[in-house]
Design a protein around this motif. Structure first.
Motif, PDB file in Angstrom:
ATOM      1  N   LEU A 140       0.823  -1.203   0.000  1.00  0.00           N
ATOM      2  CA  LEU A 140       0.000   0.000   0.000  1.00  0.00           C
ATOM      3  C   LEU A 140       0.861   1.259   0.000  1.00  0.00           C
ATOM      4  O   LEU A 140       0.554   2.238  -0.690  1.00  0.00           O
ATOM      5  N   THR A 141       1.963   1.230   0.748  1.00  0.00           N
ATOM      6  CA  THR A 141       2.875   2.380   0.773  1.00  0.00           C
ATOM      7  C   THR A 141       3.500   2.587  -0.596  1.00  0.00           C
ATOM      8  O   THR A 141       3.622   3.725  -1.074  1.00  0.00           O
ATOM      9  N   GLU A 142       3.867   1.506  -1.266  1.00  0.00           N
ATOM     10  CA  GLU A 142       4.459   1.625  -2.598  1.00  0.00           C
ATOM     11  C   GLU A 142       3.463   2.185  -3.599  1.00  0.00           C
ATOM     12  O   GLU A 142       3.802   3.042  -4.426  1.00  0.00           O
ATOM     13  N   ILE A 143       2.203   1.753  -3.534  1.00  0.00           N
ATOM     14  CA  ILE A 143       1.161   2.280  -4.419  1.00  0.00           C
ATOM     15  C   ILE A 143       0.963   3.771  -4.155  1.00  0.00           C
ATOM     16  O   ILE A 143       0.838   4.575  -5.086  1.00  0.00           O
ATOM     17  N   TRP A 144       0.930   4.164  -2.898  1.00  0.00           N
ATOM     18  CA  TRP A 144       0.738   5.578  -2.539  1.00  0.00           C
ATOM     19  C   TRP A 144       1.892   6.435  -3.072  1.00  0.00           C
ATOM     20  O   TRP A 144       1.681   7.515  -3.611  1.00  0.00           O
ATOM     21  N   ILE A 145       3.129   5.937  -2.929  1.00  0.00           N
ATOM     22  CA  ILE A 145       4.294   6.676  -3.424  1.00  0.00           C
ATOM     23  C   ILE A 145       4.227   6.806  -4.945  1.00  0.00           C
ATOM     24  O   ILE A 145       4.466   7.885  -5.513  1.00  0.00           O
ATOM     25  N   LYS A 185       1.600   6.812  -6.847  1.00  0.00           N
ATOM     26  CA  LYS A 185       0.542   7.751  -7.177  1.00  0.00           C
ATOM     27  C   LYS A 185       1.012   9.183  -6.978  1.00  0.00           C
ATOM     28  O   LYS A 185       0.719  10.067  -7.802  1.00  0.00           O
ATOM     29  N   LYS A 186       1.756   9.438  -5.898  1.00  0.00           N
ATOM     30  CA  LYS A 186       2.274  10.796  -5.671  1.00  0.00           C
ATOM     31  C   LYS A 186       3.285  11.201  -6.738  1.00  0.00           C
ATOM     32  O   LYS A 186       3.328  12.348  -7.170  1.00  0.00           O
ATOM     33  N   GLU A 216       1.370  12.174  -9.843  1.00  0.00           N
ATOM     34  CA  GLU A 216       0.739  13.487  -9.702  1.00  0.00           C
ATOM     35  C   GLU A 216       1.749  14.613  -9.910  1.00  0.00           C
ATOM     36  O   GLU A 216       1.404  15.682 -10.414  1.00  0.00           O
TER      37      GLU A 216
END
Length: 93
Positions: A71-76, A78-79, A82
């Protein structure tokens, strides 16, 4: 060498004999060295969980850690998407 000092009236042989000669003295108890005691740690007596419970607990912790990492890797990622897929440094401006 041939002369000895004055003899002391207190002699170890007479002390041992006087203890034996007193009738009102109780039985003589010989002191023995204590036997070596085995040191057992406190956690030895704690209840143990079964192997199945250990696998379930530790397995869930491992799976949870892997999931949190994903989940942390997906969030990074995505950032980064962006921000335009690049990092702007101050000297790049």
């Amino acid at each position: 060498m041939g002369t000895e000092g004055p003899k002391d009236s207190l002699d170890w042989k007479t002390i041992g004999d006087s203890a034996k000669s007193e009738p009102d003295a109780g039985p003589v108890v010989k002191k023995r060295l204590p036997k070596k005691m085995r040191h057992i740690p406190d956690y030895y007596f704690l209840p143990r969980r079964s192997m199945l419970a250990n696998i379930a607990i530790y397995g869930s912790c491992i799976v949870g850690g892997i999931g949190a990492g994903m989940l942390t890797e997906i969030w990074i990622n995505k950032k980064v998407q962006e921000d335009g897929n690049g990092v702007l440094w101050e000297f790049d401006k």
